[in-house]
Scaffold this motif. Structure first.
Motif, PDB file in Angstrom:
ATOM      1  N   VAL A 114       0.845  -1.207   0.000  1.00 18.42           N
ATOM      2  CA  VAL A 114       0.000   0.000   0.000  1.00 18.42           C
ATOM      3  C   VAL A 114       0.880   1.257   0.000  1.00 18.42           C
ATOM      4  N   PHE A 117       2.265   2.202  -3.428  1.00 18.21           N
ATOM      5  CA  PHE A 117       1.322   2.945  -4.278  1.00 18.21           C
ATOM      6  C   PHE A 117       1.207   4.402  -3.832  1.00 18.21           C
ATOM      7  N   TYR A 123      -1.414   2.721  -9.003  1.00 20.61           N
ATOM      8  CA  TYR A 123      -2.674   2.040  -8.703  1.00 20.61           C
ATOM      9  C   TYR A 123      -3.557   1.947  -9.946  1.00 20.61           C
ATOM     10  N   ARG A 126      -2.698  -1.112 -12.090  1.00 22.69           N
ATOM     11  CA  ARG A 126      -2.492  -2.350 -11.341  1.00 22.69           C
ATOM     12  C   ARG A 126      -2.949  -3.576 -12.121  1.00 22.69           C
ATOM     13  N   GLU A 158      -6.836  -4.997  -1.490  1.00 21.74           N
ATOM     14  CA  GLU A 158      -7.715  -3.977  -2.077  1.00 21.74           C
ATOM     15  C   GLU A 158      -9.093  -3.972  -1.416  1.00 21.74           C
ATOM     16  N   LYS A 168      -9.492   4.087  -2.221  1.00 25.55           N
ATOM     17  CA  LYS A 168      -9.183   4.015  -3.654  1.00 25.55           C
ATOM     18  C   LYS A 168      -9.030   5.421  -4.234  1.00 25.55           C
ATOM     19  N   LEU A 171      -5.538   6.742  -3.634  1.00 25.96           N
ATOM     20  CA  LEU A 171      -4.544   6.119  -4.509  1.00 25.96           C
ATOM     21  C   LEU A 171      -4.643   6.664  -5.932  1.00 25.96           C
ATOM     22  N   GLU A 172      -5.873   6.889  -6.391  1.00 28.25           N
ATOM     23  CA  GLU A 172      -6.070   7.472  -7.725  1.00 28.25           C
ATOM     24  C   GLU A 172      -5.567   8.911  -7.766  1.00 28.25           C
TER      25      GLU A 172
END
Length: 283
Positions: A114, A117, A123, A126, A158, A168, A171-172
């Motif tokens: 994690v 990322f 991410y 992935r 995830e 999420k 990470l984006e």
């Protein structure tokens, strides 16, 4: 000093070193004749002064021999050391692979994935192999292959991102920030795809595509080719072919449509996309 042995005329020329076979100078010849006594005679010599001048005796000093020997030993030592280090590193990795094989993941290993990322991005890609291969190469989790890392993330990590204090969306966002930093001319940190010299789309380019479609109300035409060819002609995105823009829109932009913060435009894209899905199911 070279060893010069006296030789009687019947066995050879006094101007030849009987050990090395080389021609020696006049001084050495005179010394040989002095040692050999009255038997020496210049007139009986089979060698000439020209021969002596053409092939002078070469003497190698002890210092030069010692220097060459030291250089050879040093080179050999460096080669052996380099080979030993490489062999040692391979053996160490092999040990880790064997020790971690079929062993359960620890909390620390999952956190390492994690955190990778969060630091490096990736991410958004992935689903490919490159980001996981890079993780293995960087030894993020010693002894874990990239296939194992990918499977663990897909099946366990995830689904439980909240346990690691991350979402999420966060990470984006890391991926988007890296794209923006590249637009501003900073050094790109390659986690996205991890391919050198790859010409990735920036967030600004994605927005240009979306804004063109919305401005010209071409929502229903995105599945064809005409609208993309027009975009290429008008250079909506400089240096991109219409095929490239269409693929980008289909495979990436529509999946990230909520991350562009376009408000009403976003809603229209989502409505159109939903209608197409309903039609496909009905068919």
């Amino acid at each position: 000093r070279k060893l010069v042995l006296p030789s009687p005329h019947s066995l050879g020329c006094p101007g030849i070193n009987t050990v090395t076979g080389r021609v020696v100078g006049q001084v050495a010849v005179a010394a040989r004749e002095d040692v050999g006594g009255e038997d020496g005679n210049d007139d009986d010599s089979d060698c000439t002064d020209d021969d002596q001048d053409d092939a002078p005796d070469i003497v190698t000093t002890g210092h030069e021999e010692s220097t060459r020997s030291e250089k050879a030993k040093s080179l050999k030592k460096k080669t052996v050391t380099s080979f030993t280090k490489t062999k040692s590193a391979k053996a160490e990795r092999e040990f880790w692979y064997n020790s971690r094989f079929k062993q359960p993941y620890s909390r620390g290993e999952e956190e390492a994935v994690v955190n990778y990322f969060l630091r490096n991005g990736g991410y958004s890609v992935r689903g490919g192999n490159a980001v996981w291969q890079k993780m293995e190469e960087d030894w993020i989790c010693p002894g874990r292959t990239w296939q194992s890392l990918r499977e663990r993330f897909d099946k366990n990590i995830e689904k439980n991102l909240k346990q690691f204090g991350v979402s999420k969306q966060q990470l984006e966002k890391v991926d988007r920030i890296m794209e923006v930093s590249n637009m501003e001319g900073r050094e790109r940190k390659k986690a996205r795809g991890l391919r050198q010299n790859a010409n990735y789309y920036s967030r600004e380019e994605d927005l240009n595509i979306l804004k063109f479609i919305a401005k010209n109300k071409r929502f229903d035409d995105v599945r064809g080719n005409e609208v993309w060819q027009v975009m290429e002609e008008r250079k909506v995105v400089e240096g991109r072919s219409w095929q490239s823009m269409k693929e980008r829109f289909k495979k990436v932009i529509m999946k990230r449509i909520m991350t562009y913060n376009l408000g009403e435009i976003e809603k229209r894209f989502r409505r159109k996309n939903k209608k197409r899905k309903v039609k496909r199911k009905a068919a």
